[in-house]
Scaffold this motif. Structure first.
Motif, mmCIF file in Angstrom:
data_model
loop_
_atom_site.group_PDB
_atom_site.id
_atom_site.type_symbol
_atom_site.label_atom_id
_atom_site.label_comp_id
_atom_site.label_asym_id
_atom_site.label_seq_id
_atom_site.Cartn_x
_atom_site.Cartn_y
_atom_site.Cartn_z
ATOM 1 N N THR A 17 0.880 -1.121 -0.026
ATOM 2 C CA THR A 17 0.036 -0.021 -0.030
ATOM 3 C C THR A 17 0.991 1.312 0.020
ATOM 4 O OG1 THR A 17 -0.114 0.250 2.496
ATOM 5 C CG2 THR A 17 -1.677 -1.273 1.349
ATOM 6 N N PRO A 18 0.372 2.260 -0.573
ATOM 7 C CA PRO A 18 1.183 3.563 -0.260
ATOM 8 C C PRO A 18 1.378 4.017 1.101
ATOM 9 C CG PRO A 18 -0.749 3.701 -1.963
ATOM 10 C CD PRO A 18 -1.001 2.515 -1.149
ATOM 11 N N ALA A 19 0.488 3.951 1.839
ATOM 12 C CA ALA A 19 0.823 4.082 3.423
ATOM 13 C C ALA A 19 2.039 3.500 3.822
ATOM 14 C CB ALA A 19 -0.082 3.961 4.149
ATOM 15 N N GLU A 20 2.191 2.114 3.607
ATOM 16 C CA GLU A 20 3.497 1.130 3.930
ATOM 17 C C GLU A 20 4.636 1.600 3.038
ATOM 18 O OE1 GLU A 20 1.582 -3.062 4.623
ATOM 19 O OE2 GLU A 20 1.496 -2.230 2.601
ATOM 20 N N ALA A 21 4.467 1.993 1.945
ATOM 21 C CA ALA A 21 5.496 2.461 1.183
ATOM 22 C C ALA A 21 6.215 3.708 1.719
ATOM 23 C CB ALA A 21 5.230 2.722 -0.258
ATOM 24 N N ALA A 22 5.383 4.721 2.021
ATOM 25 C CA ALA A 22 5.587 6.130 2.618
ATOM 26 C C ALA A 22 6.367 5.868 3.842
ATOM 27 C CB ALA A 22 4.416 6.952 2.689
ATOM 28 N N ARG A 23 5.991 4.962 4.562
ATOM 29 C CA ARG A 23 6.567 4.797 5.940
ATOM 30 C C ARG A 23 8.058 4.066 5.805
ATOM 31 N NH1 ARG A 23 1.395 3.864 8.019
ATOM 32 N NH2 ARG A 23 1.322 1.533 7.375
ATOM 33 N N ALA A 62 -10.507 4.958 -3.991
ATOM 34 C CA ALA A 62 -10.214 3.889 -4.764
ATOM 35 C C ALA A 62 -8.880 3.094 -4.451
ATOM 36 C CB ALA A 62 -9.910 4.268 -6.459
ATOM 37 N N ARG A 63 -8.851 1.766 -4.896
ATOM 38 C CA ARG A 63 -7.344 1.055 -4.450
ATOM 39 C C ARG A 63 -6.382 1.435 -5.095
ATOM 40 N NH1 ARG A 63 -8.371 -5.148 -4.592
ATOM 41 N NH2 ARG A 63 -7.843 -4.873 -6.900
ATOM 42 N N ILE A 64 -5.303 1.480 -4.668
ATOM 43 C CA ILE A 64 -4.050 1.642 -5.259
ATOM 44 C C ILE A 64 -3.059 0.648 -4.788
ATOM 45 C CG2 ILE A 64 -3.604 3.784 -3.718
ATOM 46 C CD1 ILE A 64 -2.060 4.763 -6.230
ATOM 47 N N THR A 65 -2.253 0.272 -5.636
ATOM 48 C CA THR A 65 -1.152 -0.905 -5.420
ATOM 49 C C THR A 65 0.244 -0.299 -5.848
ATOM 50 O OG1 THR A 65 -2.549 -2.781 -5.441
ATOM 51 C CG2 THR A 65 -0.181 -3.065 -5.613
ATOM 52 N N VAL A 66 1.325 -0.368 -5.075
ATOM 53 C CA VAL A 66 2.505 0.388 -5.141
ATOM 54 C C VAL A 66 3.641 -0.717 -5.304
ATOM 55 C CG1 VAL A 66 4.306 1.690 -4.146
ATOM 56 C CG2 VAL A 66 1.677 2.306 -4.075
ATOM 57 N N SER A 67 4.351 -0.671 -6.169
ATOM 58 C CA SER A 67 5.913 -1.479 -6.208
ATOM 59 C C SER A 67 6.865 -0.720 -6.701
ATOM 60 C CB SER A 67 5.813 -2.385 -7.410
ATOM 61 O OG SER A 67 5.530 -1.794 -8.773
#
Length: 267
Positions: free
Chosen positions: A177-183, A202-207
């Motif tokens: 998730t974006p929140a996990e990535a930002a942390r 809406a749902r967003i997936t980050v790689s």
């Protein structure tokens, strides 16, 4: 002709991003556009140009009553400074958007804005297409995939920790998730969280990918919804002295400052 008085604008921090922002807002022929006030922590050794006023305490920044303050010092500074500035009625332009992944920080900012009416402006940073994301955000089937690819120079510590410092192949460092990535990557993933805020709910997936085969910081956003499909790709030149940041990030902040001042918004 009477010279136009410059507008007071605050800066939180004076590192690479702040220096590039100041350089991106050159003076007019009749004088400076902006009178800069920089808030620096005690013990900071940052080299400050003589025409920039330095303050060491947040209350001293508030006392100067800047039209707007630009945060350019990282996610920790958002929690430490932005709620207090907003409560004082001073609007803030935030570069470290990923700080809002922290629920406590986000709640404090929301309450401060409610109390004072001051604005929180989130610059688009290294990406665009946020208007499209916002347009399809409310559609039930909207799905967004965000991929960040940077050269290995931006991920030296992360690759070293995995024993992959000398990799010749692309390495996926993160999916989630974006929140996990930002942390996890506070200096790299502010743009992903900006995209998430634009497209909520809406749902967003980050790689996140370290790629030895590229020289640009590449942001790819793919969107599918009932309204259609769209793809955005931004291949940004890394900042010359900070490969974790794209050079366009400071330009985005400068555009946000110009837009704020052009609209004549006062704190």
């Amino acid at each position: 002709m009477t010279a136009i008085e410059p507008t007071t604008v605050g800066l939180i921090g004076f590192g690479t991003l702040a220096r590039q922002l100041v350089a991106a807002l050159p003076d007019r022929t009749d004088g400076p556009i902006v009178r800069w006030i920089a808030l620096l922590r005690e013990g900071s050794t940052a080299a400050i140009p003589s025409d920039i006023t330095v303050v060491r305490r947040l209350e001293d920044m508030v006392a100067t009553q800047p039209c707007v303050v630009v945060e350019a010092a990282g996610q920790e500074s958002v929690a430490a400074c932005v709620p207090a500035l907003l409560r004082s009625g001073i609007s803030v332009i935030v570069a470290s958007v990923g700080a809002l992944a922290d629920e406590t920080t986000a709640a404090a900012i929301a309450e401060a804005r409610r109390q004072s009416g001051a604005r929180l402006v989130m610059s688009s940073g290294a990406i665009g297409g946020l208007d499209y994301l916002a347009a399809v955000a409310g559609l039930a089937d909207t799905r967004v995939v965000y991929r960040l690819k940077k050269p290995v120079a931006a991920w030296c510590a992360e690759l070293g920790a995995l024993g992959l410092a000398e990799t010749t192949q692309a390495v996926t460092l993160f999916e989630g998730t974006p929140a996990e990535a930002a942390r996890l990557y506070p200096k790299n993933l502010n743009a992903a969280f900006t995209a998430m805020l634009a497209v909520q709910p809406a749902r967003i997936t980050v790689s996140v990918v370290a790629d030895p085969g590229i020289t640009a910081n590449i942001h790819e956003i793919d969107i599918e919804s009932a309204a259609g499909t769209a793809s955005f790709r931004f291949a940004n030149t890394p900042s010359y002295d900070n490969p974790k940041t794209s050079a366009v990030t400071a330009l985005s902040l400068a555009a946000a400052v110009r837009n704020f001042l052009d609209k004549g918004v006062k704190a």
